[in-house]
Design an enzyme around this catalytic site. Structure first.
Site, PDB file in Angstrom:
ATOM      1  N   ASP A   1      36.394 -24.723  -6.458  1.00 16.64           N
ATOM      2  CA  ASP A   1      35.188 -23.932  -6.739  1.00 16.64           C
ATOM      3  C   ASP A   1      35.581 -22.840  -7.723  1.00 16.64           C
ATOM      4  O   ASP A   1      36.691 -22.875  -8.264  1.00 16.64           O
ATOM      5  CB  ASP A   1      34.595 -23.362  -5.431  1.00 16.64           C
ATOM      6  CG  ASP A   1      33.071 -23.240  -5.512  1.00 16.64           C
ATOM      7  OD1 ASP A   1      32.596 -22.535  -6.416  1.00 16.64           O
ATOM      8  OD2 ASP A   1      32.367 -23.861  -4.697  1.00 16.64           O
TER       9      ASP A   1
ATOM     10  N   HIS B   1      30.301 -24.826 -10.552  1.00 12.32           N
ATOM     11  CA  HIS B   1      31.317 -24.326  -9.597  1.00 12.32           C
ATOM     12  C   HIS B   1      32.743 -24.589 -10.080  1.00 12.32           C
ATOM     13  O   HIS B   1      33.634 -24.837  -9.273  1.00 12.32           O
ATOM     14  CB  HIS B   1      31.112 -24.984  -8.218  1.00 12.32           C
ATOM     15  CG  HIS B   1      29.912 -24.451  -7.491  1.00 12.32           C
ATOM     16  ND1 HIS B   1      29.950 -23.342  -6.689  1.00 12.32           N
ATOM     17  CD2 HIS B   1      28.622 -24.884  -7.449  1.00 12.32           C
ATOM     18  CE1 HIS B   1      28.749 -23.101  -6.168  1.00 12.32           C
ATOM     19  NE2 HIS B   1      27.918 -24.032  -6.628  1.00 12.32           N
TER      20      HIS B   1
ATOM     21  N   GLU C   1      24.175 -26.793  -7.736  1.00 15.42           N
ATOM     22  CA  GLU C   1      23.993 -25.489  -8.380  1.00 15.42           C
ATOM     23  C   GLU C   1      24.643 -25.421  -9.761  1.00 15.42           C
ATOM     24  O   GLU C   1      25.385 -24.491 -10.061  1.00 15.42           O
ATOM     25  CB  GLU C   1      24.555 -24.391  -7.471  1.00 15.42           C
ATOM     26  CG  GLU C   1      23.829 -24.320  -6.147  1.00 15.42           C
ATOM     27  CD  GLU C   1      24.437 -23.326  -5.179  1.00 15.42           C
ATOM     28  OE1 GLU C   1      23.658 -22.694  -4.448  1.00 15.42           O
ATOM     29  OE2 GLU C   1      25.671 -23.197  -5.119  1.00 15.42           O
TER      30      GLU C   1
ATOM     31  N   TYR D   1      24.328 -24.782   8.139  1.00 17.24           N
ATOM     32  CA  TYR D   1      25.284 -23.983   7.373  1.00 17.24           C
ATOM     33  C   TYR D   1      25.929 -22.981   8.323  1.00 17.24           C
ATOM     34  O   TYR D   1      25.301 -22.045   8.814  1.00 17.24           O
ATOM     35  CB  TYR D   1      24.597 -23.300   6.188  1.00 17.24           C
ATOM     36  CG  TYR D   1      24.660 -24.146   4.926  1.00 17.24           C
ATOM     37  CD1 TYR D   1      24.786 -25.532   5.009  1.00 17.24           C
ATOM     38  CD2 TYR D   1      24.646 -23.576   3.658  1.00 17.24           C
ATOM     39  CE1 TYR D   1      24.876 -26.325   3.869  1.00 17.24           C
ATOM     40  CE2 TYR D   1      24.726 -24.353   2.508  1.00 17.24           C
ATOM     41  CZ  TYR D   1      24.839 -25.728   2.630  1.00 17.24           C
ATOM     42  OH  TYR D   1      24.928 -26.502   1.504  1.00 17.24           O
TER      43      TYR D   1
ATOM     44  N   TRP E   1      30.986 -22.639   4.710  1.00 18.89           N
ATOM     45  CA  TRP E   1      31.290 -21.982   3.429  1.00 18.89           C
ATOM     46  C   TRP E   1      32.008 -20.690   3.750  1.00 18.89           C
ATOM     47  O   TRP E   1      31.634 -19.989   4.702  1.00 18.89           O
ATOM     48  CB  TRP E   1      29.993 -21.715   2.653  1.00 18.89           C
ATOM     49  CG  TRP E   1      29.232 -22.969   2.354  1.00 18.89           C
ATOM     50  CD1 TRP E   1      28.116 -23.423   2.981  1.00 18.89           C
ATOM     51  CD2 TRP E   1      29.560 -23.957   1.358  1.00 18.89           C
ATOM     52  NE1 TRP E   1      27.722 -24.618   2.441  1.00 18.89           N
ATOM     53  CE2 TRP E   1      28.587 -24.967   1.441  1.00 18.89           C
ATOM     54  CE3 TRP E   1      30.571 -24.065   0.407  1.00 18.89           C
ATOM     55  CZ2 TRP E   1      28.601 -26.087   0.609  1.00 18.89           C
ATOM     56  CZ3 TRP E   1      30.581 -25.178  -0.420  1.00 18.89           C
ATOM     57  CH2 TRP E   1      29.609 -26.169  -0.322  1.00 18.89           C
TER      58      TRP E   1
HETATM   59  C1  ACM Z   1      25.661 -25.808  -1.650  1.00 17.20           C
HETATM   60  O1  ACM Z   1      25.430 -25.110  -0.648  1.00 17.20           O
HETATM   61  N1  ACM Z   1      25.676 -25.261  -2.847  1.00 17.20           N
HETATM   62  C2  ACM Z   1      25.902 -27.234  -1.529  1.00 17.20           C
END
Ligand code: ACM
Length: 643
Positions: A211, A285, A362, A453, A499
């Site tokens: 990333d 990213h 993104e 998430y 994340w």
């Molecule tokens: C993401 O949460 N950008 C896959």
């Protein structure tokens, strides 16, 4: 009540039962088994099996993979019990028998098992060693929670209640993603993380390896990716508002996995029936890759550094955003595809599984749109917009991945501008991408951000480390993985995503993962009709007790009060209090004092008195505080009124 109990014989029977229960004679009948994920079928029996020094794990001769599962069980049992179980072939008086079915039980599939516990033996039968492994996990959950301790627990009787359990998974893809780019997690820690996932019957660990903030996998043919791309300047502030590198400041924070590290991780995971899915996130990213090789971007900006969590983007709502630093690969440059060929050649060789994840999320198109050469390329290739250009890129990547004999999976943006043939879709912006992909007959993994998430807060924002949104355990548990309109034939399964922008430590990774991973585990493994919130949350409490024994961190947020603020027709604030767990009392004050069990107990909507400064709330059970104290000022309550 059963009216027969009114007769004399009934009363006698009742009295005997009470006596037997009080001496724990019917453990299986008297206590609910606390299994996560809930198996397909559970039939309780009478009595219990007790582990002892003479217990032998019997395995079919000369089957090293089954031997390995047996060794795994031996190692799990040893620390707390002090018992070293022998593994052998043949018959013994007290056995845990591992059996591979001579005739395949089609209902069980590859991962299912039958676990039979009687007072004199335990039998786990399955079609394949993976089924034995899952049977072992369920068996371990039948033992007292102290089995999870790393220290000898000499006062415990190691009994498993008699029971017959038939079990197999609902979905084939049962995943968790760990983002090792935003913060690097050591190989040792990733093993610990994998170990816990295996305990809850997950079978995929998706590693987000690249990333803007770090490239974490050695690519021998492109050494700068880790020499440069794996390191950034250290920052402890809030990710997204950190200071950029100062002139001359050394990038000392980060790390990466060598090929040897990856091989070790892959084997460790394989021994727990977990496939590691690598993600190389392109074309967006990609700032760490661009810091290493600036020629890969349109701007070719050699001043770009691996980002330490500065604010380099602005989000406008509705998914619209702008990147202030170019973090995209140039989709019109053949050198980029040569670069990706090298990357995927090594990645494909390291990860011996079906899928490679290529990100695709993104991707900011502004630098492409402002570049005359890119515009000329689009015109020549009849690409109408940035989405079609990204789709062109993704299809090229799909070909590269296919040339390595792998399938491609990407985030749901890969649907935009036309999906690459055969690509699988990970649906994260809600479930729509999953629904659309299923209709296009592409495989789908459901991981909608709103529920899955794991970086989101799981309790009251005033006491959770701040993140952009909240997904409570109940939200995660209640997600329907097969929303209306989806073609379920294409749904491989589900995945929670951790994340780590706001997760710099191992302790916090655990806090954010558990207990929500329990909810995901049950959703992806258990039959839909076995899912039931109240029973689940009570089992979660038991499993948190197991985590205490194992000394693994978790979020206690289910014990915190939930505060719901409204305004009545007189303009007064009204407050409803609840909690995710049952059997707690909620105590509160509105006079600045600190509530405990001697203060007002919540028993219905509170009208917040005019002029009061503060609401303070806490949960108790049996005179002991359970949740954390929440204190909200009057102005905070005002802000929470739902419009
Ligand atoms: C993401 O949460 N950008 C896959």
């Amino acid at each position: 009540m059963n009216t027969k109990l009114k007769s004399g014989r009934g009363k006698q029977f009742f009295a005997i039962c009470c006596l037997l229960l009080s001496i724990n004679y019917f453990p299986a009948a008297a206590q609910d088994l606390s299994l996560i994920p809930m198996p397909v079928s559970v039939q309780k029996g009478n009595g219990s099996f007790e582990l002892s020094n003479s217990t032998v794990i019997t395995v079919p001769a000369q089957q090293p993979e089954i031997q390995k599962v047996a060794s795994y069980l031996v190692a799990k049992i040893k620390p707390a019990t002090g018992l070293t179980l022998k593994v052998a072939s043949g018959s013994f008086s007290s056995t845990i028998e591992f059996v591979i079915n001579s005739k395949t039980d089609t209902q069980l599939g590859k991962e299912g098992y039958l676990l039979e516990v009687t007072s004199d033996k335990i039998k786990i039968s399955a079609n394949a060693p993976s089924g034995l492994f899952y049977g072992v996990q369920t068996f371990l959950q039948l033992l007292p929670k102290e089995i999870e301790s790393n220290k000898l627990q000499s006062a415990v009787a190691w009994k498993a209640p008699a029971v017959t359990i038939k079990d197999y998974p609902r979905f084939a893809w049962r995943g968790i993603m760990l983002d090792v780019s935003r913060h690097f997690f050591s190989k040792e820690y990733v093993k610990e993380y994998i170990e816990q996932l295996g305990r809850y019957k997950f079978n995929r660990l998706h590693l987000h390896l690249t990333d803007d903030n770090g490239w974490r996998v050695e690519i021998k043919s492109l050494p700068r990716l880790t020499e440069v791309g794996a390191w950034r300047v250290p920052r402890t502030g809030t990710f997204g508002s950190n200071e950029p590198a100062k002139p001359g400041e050394k990038p000392t924070y980060g790390g990466f996995y060598t090929h040897e590290d990856i091989k070790e991780l892959v084997q460790f995971a394989k021994d727990r029936y977990i496939e590691i899915i690598p993600e190389i996130d392109v074309p967006g990213h990609s700032m760490a890759a661009i810091a290493a090789y600036p020629e890969l971007s349109v701007t070719k900006d050699a001043s770009i550094k691996v980002n330490p969590g500065t604010k380099f983007s602005t989000w406008f709502g509705g998914g619209k955003f702008e990147m202030h630093i170019d973090n995209t690969l140039n989709p019109t440059d053949e050198k980029v595809y040569q670069f990706l060929d090298k990357v995927f050649t090594e990645v494909a060789a390291l990860f011996p599984y079906e899928y490679i994840h290529m990100g695709g999320d993104e991707c900011y198109k502004g630098y492409w749109e402002r570049d005359p050469a890119v515009q000329a390329f689009m015109k020549k290739n009849k690409l109408k917009n940035g989405e079609e250009l990204q789709s062109y890129f993704t299809k090229r990547v799909a070909k590269i991945i296919a040339s390595k004999k792998k399938k491609m999976i990407g985030w749901d943006e890969i649907l935009e501008g036309g999906i690459a043939p055969g690509a699988a879709v990970m649906s994260w912006r809600g479930t729509e991408g999953g629904i659309e992909a299923s209709h296009l007959k592409h495989p789908v993994v459901m991981s909608p951000a709103t529920e899955y998430y794991l970086d989101m807060m799981q309790g009251d924002p005033s006491i959770e480390p701040p993140v952009y949104s909240t997904a409570r355990l109940k939200d995660t548990y209640m997600l329907n993985l097969l929303p209306e309109g989806i073609d379920s034939a294409y749904v491989l399964g589900g995945q929670g995503n951790l994340w780590t922008e706001q997760i710099p430590t191992e302790a916090h990774a655990e806090y954010m993962t558990y207990p929500r991973a329990f909810a995901i585990s049950e959703t992806v493994w258990s039959p839909k009709n076995k899912k039931e919130w109240n029973g689940f949350v009570s089992r979660v409490e038991d499993h948190l007790g197991r985590f205490d024994e194992a000394q693994i961190n978790y979020a206690p947020s289910i014990y915190d009060p939930i505060i719901d603020v409204k305004k009545n027709s007189n303009g007064q604030l009204t407050i409803d209090l609840s909690s995710e767990v049952q059997n707690v009392d909620i105590f509160y004050t509105v006079d600045n004092s600190i509530p405990n069990q001697y203060y007002p107990k919540y028993d219905g909507t509170i009208t917040f008195p005019e002029g009061a400064d503060m609401l303070r709330v806490i949960t108790y059970r049996n005179n002991k505080p359970m949740g954390r104290l929440i204190s909200l000022k009057a102005e905070d309550l005002e802000k929470r009124v739902k419009k």
